[in-house]
Scaffold this motif. Structure first.
Motif, PDB file in Angstrom:
ATOM      1  N   GLY A  87       0.711  -1.256  -0.010  1.00  0.00           N
ATOM      2  CA  GLY A  87      -0.074   0.153   0.098  1.00  0.00           C
ATOM      3  C   GLY A  87       0.843   1.094  -0.139  1.00  0.00           C
ATOM      4  N   THR A  88       1.826   1.133  -0.916  1.00  0.00           N
ATOM      5  CA  THR A  88       2.951   2.257  -0.794  1.00  0.00           C
ATOM      6  C   THR A  88       2.433   3.028  -2.295  1.00  0.00           C
ATOM      7  OG1 THR A  88       4.523   0.890  -2.065  1.00  0.00           O
ATOM      8  CG2 THR A  88       4.681   1.269   0.492  1.00  0.00           C
ATOM      9  N   PRO A  89       3.200   4.425  -2.149  1.00  0.00           N
ATOM     10  CA  PRO A  89       3.042   5.089  -3.574  1.00  0.00           C
ATOM     11  C   PRO A  89       3.261   4.374  -4.731  1.00  0.00           C
ATOM     12  CG  PRO A  89       3.695   6.639  -1.891  1.00  0.00           C
ATOM     13  CD  PRO A  89       3.931   5.070  -1.075  1.00  0.00           C
ATOM     14  N   HIS A  90       2.847   4.640  -5.866  1.00  0.00           N
ATOM     15  CA  HIS A  90       2.823   4.172  -7.414  1.00  0.00           C
ATOM     16  C   HIS A  90       4.358   3.738  -7.434  1.00  0.00           C
ATOM     17  CE1 HIS A  90      -0.749   6.547  -8.283  1.00  0.00           C
ATOM     18  NE2 HIS A  90      -1.076   5.773  -7.178  1.00  0.00           N
ATOM     19  N   ALA A  91       5.198   4.684  -7.406  1.00  0.00           N
ATOM     20  CA  ALA A  91       6.759   4.539  -7.837  1.00  0.00           C
ATOM     21  C   ALA A  91       7.318   3.568  -7.012  1.00  0.00           C
ATOM     22  CB  ALA A  91       7.499   5.862  -7.637  1.00  0.00           C
ATOM     23  N   PHE A  92       7.015   2.887  -5.954  1.00  0.00           N
ATOM     24  CA  PHE A  92       7.599   2.026  -5.181  1.00  0.00           C
ATOM     25  C   PHE A  92       7.095   0.641  -5.388  1.00  0.00           C
ATOM     26  CE2 PHE A  92       7.731   5.794  -2.563  1.00  0.00           C
ATOM     27  CZ  PHE A  92       8.903   6.170  -2.684  1.00  0.00           C
ATOM     28  N   HIS A  93       6.055   0.472  -6.198  1.00  0.00           N
ATOM     29  CA  HIS A  93       5.401  -0.943  -6.261  1.00  0.00           C
ATOM     30  C   HIS A  93       6.177  -1.825  -6.830  1.00  0.00           C
ATOM     31  CE1 HIS A  93       1.088   1.136  -6.142  1.00  0.00           C
ATOM     32  NE2 HIS A  93       1.682   1.059  -5.030  1.00  0.00           N
ATOM     33  N   ASN A  94       6.963  -1.306  -7.904  1.00  0.00           N
ATOM     34  CA  ASN A  94       7.891  -2.320  -8.574  1.00  0.00           C
ATOM     35  C   ASN A  94       8.815  -2.941  -7.480  1.00  0.00           C
ATOM     36  OD1 ASN A  94      10.729  -2.430 -10.146  1.00  0.00           O
ATOM     37  ND2 ASN A  94       9.340  -3.122 -11.325  1.00  0.00           N
ATOM     38  N   GLN A  95       9.691  -2.165  -6.944  1.00  0.00           N
ATOM     39  CA  GLN A  95      10.658  -2.741  -5.949  1.00  0.00           C
ATOM     40  C   GLN A  95      10.239  -3.262  -4.900  1.00  0.00           C
ATOM     41  OE1 GLN A  95      14.075  -2.051  -7.021  1.00  0.00           O
ATOM     42  NE2 GLN A  95      14.144  -3.743  -5.442  1.00  0.00           N
ATOM     43  N   ASN A  96       8.965  -2.834  -4.183  1.00  0.00           N
ATOM     44  CA  ASN A  96       8.351  -3.610  -3.090  1.00  0.00           C
ATOM     45  C   ASN A  96       8.081  -4.975  -3.651  1.00  0.00           C
ATOM     46  OD1 ASN A  96       6.419  -0.580  -1.897  1.00  0.00           O
ATOM     47  ND2 ASN A  96       8.761  -1.380  -1.560  1.00  0.00           N
ATOM     48  N   CYS A  97       7.282  -5.220  -4.730  1.00  0.00           N
ATOM     49  CA  CYS A  97       6.772  -6.289  -5.277  1.00  0.00           C
ATOM     50  C   CYS A  97       8.251  -7.194  -5.699  1.00  0.00           C
ATOM     51  CB  CYS A  97       6.227  -6.112  -6.605  1.00  0.00           C
ATOM     52  SG  CYS A  97       4.625  -5.657  -6.545  1.00  0.00           S
ATOM     53  N   LEU A  98       9.017  -6.730  -6.262  1.00  0.00           N
ATOM     54  CA  LEU A  98      10.194  -7.557  -6.402  1.00  0.00           C
ATOM     55  C   LEU A  98      10.939  -8.125  -4.982  1.00  0.00           C
ATOM     56  CD1 LEU A  98      11.996  -5.547  -9.391  1.00  0.00           C
ATOM     57  CD2 LEU A  98      10.873  -7.796  -9.426  1.00  0.00           C
ATOM     58  N   ASP A  99      10.942  -7.195  -4.050  1.00  0.00           N
ATOM     59  CA  ASP A  99      11.673  -7.598  -2.895  1.00  0.00           C
ATOM     60  C   ASP A  99      10.785  -8.704  -2.131  1.00  0.00           C
ATOM     61  OD1 ASP A  99      13.755  -5.741  -3.328  1.00  0.00           O
ATOM     62  OD2 ASP A  99      12.750  -4.164  -1.822  1.00  0.00           O
ATOM     63  N   LYS A 105       7.494 -14.334  -1.169  1.00  0.00           N
ATOM     64  CA  LYS A 105       5.864 -14.264  -0.574  1.00  0.00           C
ATOM     65  C   LYS A 105       5.069 -14.121  -1.599  1.00  0.00           C
ATOM     66  CE  LYS A 105       7.751 -13.509   3.627  1.00  0.00           C
ATOM     67  NZ  LYS A 105       7.956 -14.641   4.470  1.00  0.00           N
ATOM     68  N   HIS A 106       4.054 -14.409  -1.729  1.00  0.00           N
ATOM     69  CA  HIS A 106       2.725 -13.992  -2.526  1.00  0.00           C
ATOM     70  C   HIS A 106       2.696 -12.296  -2.367  1.00  0.00           C
ATOM     71  CE1 HIS A 106       2.014 -18.223  -3.005  1.00  0.00           C
ATOM     72  NE2 HIS A 106       2.006 -18.352  -1.771  1.00  0.00           N
ATOM     73  N   VAL A 107       1.944 -11.976  -3.437  1.00  0.00           N
ATOM     74  CA  VAL A 107       1.680 -10.477  -3.316  1.00  0.00           C
ATOM     75  C   VAL A 107       0.397  -9.874  -3.876  1.00  0.00           C
ATOM     76  CG1 VAL A 107       2.810  -8.227  -4.363  1.00  0.00           C
ATOM     77  CG2 VAL A 107       4.306 -10.002  -3.751  1.00  0.00           C
ATOM     78  N   LEU A 108      -0.195  -9.054  -3.252  1.00  0.00           N
ATOM     79  CA  LEU A 108      -1.376  -8.172  -3.575  1.00  0.00           C
ATOM     80  C   LEU A 108      -0.786  -6.824  -3.656  1.00  0.00           C
ATOM     81  CD1 LEU A 108      -4.291  -8.316  -4.403  1.00  0.00           C
ATOM     82  CD2 LEU A 108      -4.931  -8.048  -1.901  1.00  0.00           C
ATOM     83  N   CYS A 109      -0.803  -6.236  -4.755  1.00  0.00           N
ATOM     84  CA  CYS A 109      -0.024  -5.005  -4.881  1.00  0.00           C
ATOM     85  C   CYS A 109      -1.122  -3.905  -5.262  1.00  0.00           C
ATOM     86  CB  CYS A 109       0.992  -4.994  -6.024  1.00  0.00           C
ATOM     87  SG  CYS A 109       1.607  -3.225  -5.989  1.00  0.00           S
ATOM     88  N   GLU A 110      -1.308  -2.871  -4.575  1.00  0.00           N
ATOM     89  CA  GLU A 110      -2.259  -1.624  -4.750  1.00  0.00           C
ATOM     90  C   GLU A 110      -2.030  -1.229  -6.295  1.00  0.00           C
ATOM     91  OE1 GLU A 110      -5.137  -0.256  -4.379  1.00  0.00           O
ATOM     92  OE2 GLU A 110      -5.205  -1.241  -2.517  1.00  0.00           O
ATOM     93  N   LYS A 111      -3.300  -0.570  -6.756  1.00  0.00           N
ATOM     94  CA  LYS A 111      -3.142   0.039  -8.223  1.00  0.00           C
ATOM     95  C   LYS A 111      -2.410   1.032  -7.942  1.00  0.00           C
ATOM     96  CE  LYS A 111      -5.528   3.107  -7.796  1.00  0.00           C
ATOM     97  NZ  LYS A 111      -5.293   4.490  -7.269  1.00  0.00           N
ATOM     98  N   PRO A 112      -1.898   1.578  -8.979  1.00  0.00           N
ATOM     99  CA  PRO A 112      -1.591   1.060 -10.246  1.00  0.00           C
ATOM    100  C   PRO A 112      -0.613   0.006 -10.008  1.00  0.00           C
ATOM    101  CG  PRO A 112      -0.576   3.142 -10.473  1.00  0.00           C
ATOM    102  CD  PRO A 112      -1.347   3.079  -9.140  1.00  0.00           C
ATOM    103  N   ALA A 114       1.970  -0.988 -11.489  1.00  0.00           N
ATOM    104  CA  ALA A 114       3.271  -0.522 -11.684  1.00  0.00           C
ATOM    105  C   ALA A 114       3.222   0.917 -12.438  1.00  0.00           C
ATOM    106  CB  ALA A 114       4.300  -1.289 -12.362  1.00  0.00           C
ATOM    107  N   ILE A 115       4.232   1.581 -12.626  1.00  0.00           N
ATOM    108  CA  ILE A 115       4.118   2.984 -13.385  1.00  0.00           C
ATOM    109  C   ILE A 115       4.466   2.722 -15.015  1.00  0.00           C
ATOM    110  CG2 ILE A 115       4.662   4.386 -11.390  1.00  0.00           C
ATOM    111  CD1 ILE A 115       7.380   5.006 -12.642  1.00  0.00           C
ATOM    112  N   ASN A 116       4.735   1.627 -15.340  1.00  0.00           N
ATOM    113  CA  ASN A 116       4.671   1.385 -16.980  1.00  0.00           C
ATOM    114  C   ASN A 116       4.848   0.104 -17.281  1.00  0.00           C
ATOM    115  OD1 ASN A 116       7.511   0.498 -16.704  1.00  0.00           O
ATOM    116  ND2 ASN A 116       8.243   2.741 -16.478  1.00  0.00           N
ATOM    117  N   ALA A 117       4.781  -0.528 -18.444  1.00  0.00           N
ATOM    118  CA  ALA A 117       4.759  -1.679 -19.011  1.00  0.00           C
ATOM    119  C   ALA A 117       5.953  -2.590 -18.383  1.00  0.00           C
ATOM    120  CB  ALA A 117       4.386  -1.805 -20.263  1.00  0.00           C
ATOM    121  N   ARG A 118       7.101  -2.004 -18.770  1.00  0.00           N
ATOM    122  CA  ARG A 118       8.452  -2.811 -18.484  1.00  0.00           C
ATOM    123  C   ARG A 118       8.416  -3.057 -16.937  1.00  0.00           C
ATOM    124  NH1 ARG A 118      12.350  -1.297 -15.831  1.00  0.00           N
ATOM    125  NH2 ARG A 118      11.961   0.714 -15.628  1.00  0.00           N
TER     126      ARG A 118
END
Ligand SMILES: NC(=O)C1=CN([C@@H]2O[C@H](COP(=O)(O)OP(=O)(O)OC[C@H]3O[C@@H](n4cnc5c(N)ncnc54)[C@H](OP(=O)(O)O)[C@@H]3O)[C@@H](O)[C@H]2O)C=CC1
Ligand SMILES: O=C1OC[C@@H](O)[C@H](O)[C@H]1O
Length: 286
Positions: A87-99, A105-112, A114-118
């Motif tokens: 439940g962090t701001p958008h720009a951190f979703h990628n790193q938080n998910c990867l970590d 761990k399984h992951v449920l990540c808030e929208k959006p 990630a910030i891009n398709a890559r």
């Protein structure tokens, strides 16, 4: 199955902002239709103090006390955590998910997601490799209204074949007067109307235009109004090879009228659908 026999999911909550508080409150509700027993096992925050305040404010007194960590990494390393909610701001979703994924761990990540398709591809590939569950927390997809909509337009074909969908999500957010550190204003945190609310318009458009497992890829044309590098409004046009059209808009300057979505099908001259948040579904004939 008796509730004692349900699988137990031990959640780790990452970030202690607004949405995380809503999430833990909802997750702790006693739902008669639940399929699992949920436990808030741990809370990861930028500080122990903040995490503890979050726990005190949001975890019911009758519930088990979660472990509070003053860093996300400690939460990821906790072997008692099965699944992580981000439940962090958008720009951190990628790193938080990867970590989280790298810690198994399984992951449920808030929208959006990630910030891009890559970034999105990177996270999905990592999850696949690790064999863990990953999902964007796009709760809209689970609304009863969506289930009903799917039935009507895709199964019952109530308006024929869906051909055109307009959807808007706009709310005045007073961005200009927000502090520069706000996630709604700071480009470094992934600010902007498209990522914050435009993805809801897009979700409705895709839900209406595509069946459940569609792999159709529309051509997309979009325009944005930027202020200080942040989009205040976005208009996106989706065009599919067979002529289906989606028009998705969002703005942090305007307000969506009560009818936020219009769906037209091949019976367009006689019927269309309008969606309103408080009136589940309005089917109009002319
Ligand atoms: N589904 C929905 O209806 C909604 C979804 N959202 C989504 O939830 C996510 C979070 O939004 P929201 O809860 O409103 O955000 P908040 O600003 O309220 O909270 C974000 C939390 O993330 C953590 N964080 C980590 N790094 C930073 C940083 N550099 N700046 C600020 N916070 C940081 C903080 O927790 P800590 O200090 O404890 O680490 C903070 O409390 C977004 O992806 C947003 O789009 C938001 C609202 C509604
Ligand atoms: O998901 C959201 O919906 C409601 C908005 O207020 C919020 O900024 C956004 O993140």
């Amino acid at each position: 199955m008796a509730s004692n026999d349900f699988p137990i999911l031990r959640w780790g909550i990452v970030g202690t902002g607004v949405i995380s508080s809503w999430f833990v409150t909802d997750l702790s509700l006693d739902r008669p239709d639940r399929k699992a027993n949920h436990i808030i096992q741990a809370i990861g925050s930028s500080s122990i103090e903040k995490g503890t305040t979050f726990m005190d404010n949001n975890i019911g007194k009758n519930l088990k006390r979660p472990t509070v960590y003053g860093s996300y990494q400690e939460l990821f390393a906790d072997t008692n955590v099965d699944i992580v909610y981000i439940g962090t701001p958008h720009a951190f979703h990628n790193q938080n998910c990867l970590d989280a994924i790298r810690a198994g761990k399984h992951v449920l990540c808030e929208k959006p997601f990630a910030i891009n398709a890559r970034e999105t591809k990177e996270v999905f590939e990592e999850a696949k490799q690790k064999g863990v569950f990953i999902m964007e927390a796009m709760w809209t997809r689970f609304f009863p209204l969506v289930q009903k909509l799917r039935e009507l337009i895709h199964s019952e074909k109530a308006i024929g074949d869906v051909q055109r969908v307009f959807c808007d999500f706009s709310m005045p957010m007073g961005i200009a007067s927000l502090p520069a550190s706000s996630r709604l204003k700071n480009p470094a945190l992934g600010a902007g109307s498209l990522l914050d609310i435009g993805i809801y318009s897009l979700t409705w458009v895709l839900l209406a235009l595509e069946g459940e497992f569609s792999h159709d890829t529309p051509d997309v044309t979009a325009n944005q109004r930027l202020e200080d590098g942040v989009d205040m409004a976005t208009s996106a046009l989706l065009l599919y090879e067979d002529g289906r059209q989606g028009i998705a808009t969002c703005s942090t300057l305007s307000k969506t009228p009560s009818t936020f979505c219009r769906i037209e099908g091949s019976k367009v001259s006689s019927k269309w659908m309008e969606l309103r948040p408080r009136h589940p579904l309005l089917l109009q004939s002319k």
